[in-house]
Write an enzyme that holds these catalytic residues in place. Structure first.
Site, PDB file in Angstrom:
ATOM      1  N   SER A 227     -38.750  58.663 150.287  1.00  0.00           N
ATOM      2  CA  SER A 227     -38.274  58.906 151.421  1.00  0.00           C
ATOM      3  C   SER A 227     -37.172  58.142 152.003  1.00  0.00           C
ATOM      4  O   SER A 227     -36.618  58.429 152.922  1.00  0.00           O
ATOM      5  CB  SER A 227     -39.292  59.026 152.649  1.00  0.00           C
ATOM      6  OG  SER A 227     -39.706  57.420 152.812  1.00  0.00           O
TER       7      SER A 227
ATOM      8  N   LYS B 135     -39.077  51.925 156.259  1.00  0.00           N
ATOM      9  CA  LYS B 135     -38.285  52.951 156.910  1.00  0.00           C
ATOM     10  C   LYS B 135     -37.228  52.321 157.974  1.00  0.00           C
ATOM     11  O   LYS B 135     -37.102  51.248 157.938  1.00  0.00           O
ATOM     12  CB  LYS B 135     -39.084  53.901 157.966  1.00  0.00           C
ATOM     13  CG  LYS B 135     -40.468  54.340 157.210  1.00  0.00           C
ATOM     14  CD  LYS B 135     -40.213  55.555 156.602  1.00  0.00           C
ATOM     15  CE  LYS B 135     -41.449  56.471 156.050  1.00  0.00           C
ATOM     16  NZ  LYS B 135     -41.151  56.731 154.575  1.00  0.00           N
TER      17      LYS B 135
END
Length: 178
Positions: free
Chosen positions: A82, A119
């Protein structure tokens, strides 16, 4: 990897004891200008399926310039893609400064419940959001809850393809804001 460090006289292991690794004095003279950074866990760069656990069974040798003004540096192994567009791919090592002092736009390691993730951080008046960096639409942002915690700030990435048995890596200044 541990076998290589042991063969070179940097560490000593007792094969009959669990997690028994000792650093030898030869490490400081043989690797002048470097420091050992513990790999403490894996962190999800995908769906939240990687439990946050401390491991300390693997170390990376990095340039001491990385530690100049930083107190605690650890490494996490990235799991998933991701963060692919940020240059963090499945299997890469991510160097993290353990700190809660982070800003919008920083790449961070966070603990969501029992799961560890990497992230990009976005702080707004309404919410704190952890965003993936991938063109793949299958990855969704994560809204942090009260039980969530920022663990640290991403400093650098050691790509899986760049590693070797020597495990020597240089700090990439400015990575955290790329």
């Amino acid at each position: 990897r541990l076998e290589s460090l042991e063969a070179k006289g940097f560490i000593k292991r007792d094969r009959f004891k669990h997690r028994s690794i000792s650093l030898l004095d030869t490490l400081s003279t043989s690797l002048v200008g470097t420091a050992m950074v513990p790999v403490i866990s894996s962190a999800g760069c995908d769906a939240m399926q990687v439990y946050a656990q401390e491991q300390y069974d693997e170390y990376l040798v990095v340039d001491k310039k990385l530690l100049d003004a930083r107190k605690e540096i650890i490494a996490l192994k990235a799991v998933g893609n991701s963060m692919f567009d940020a240059g963090i791919k499945n299997g890469d090592y991510v160097l993290v400064e353990v700190t809660e002092s982070v800003s919008t736009g920083d790449r961070v390691a966070a603990v969501i419940g029992d799961m560890a993730v990497i992230k990009r951080l976005r702080i707004s008046p309404e919410a704190t959001i952890l965003e993936p960096e991938s063109k793949n639409a299958g990855y969704a942002p994560i809204v942090m809850q009260d039980s969530s915690k920022i663990f640290g700030k991403v400093l650098s990435v050691i790509p899986m393809s760049d590693r070797n048995d020597e495990m020597h890596y240089l700090y990439e200044p400015g990575y955290e804001k790329k």
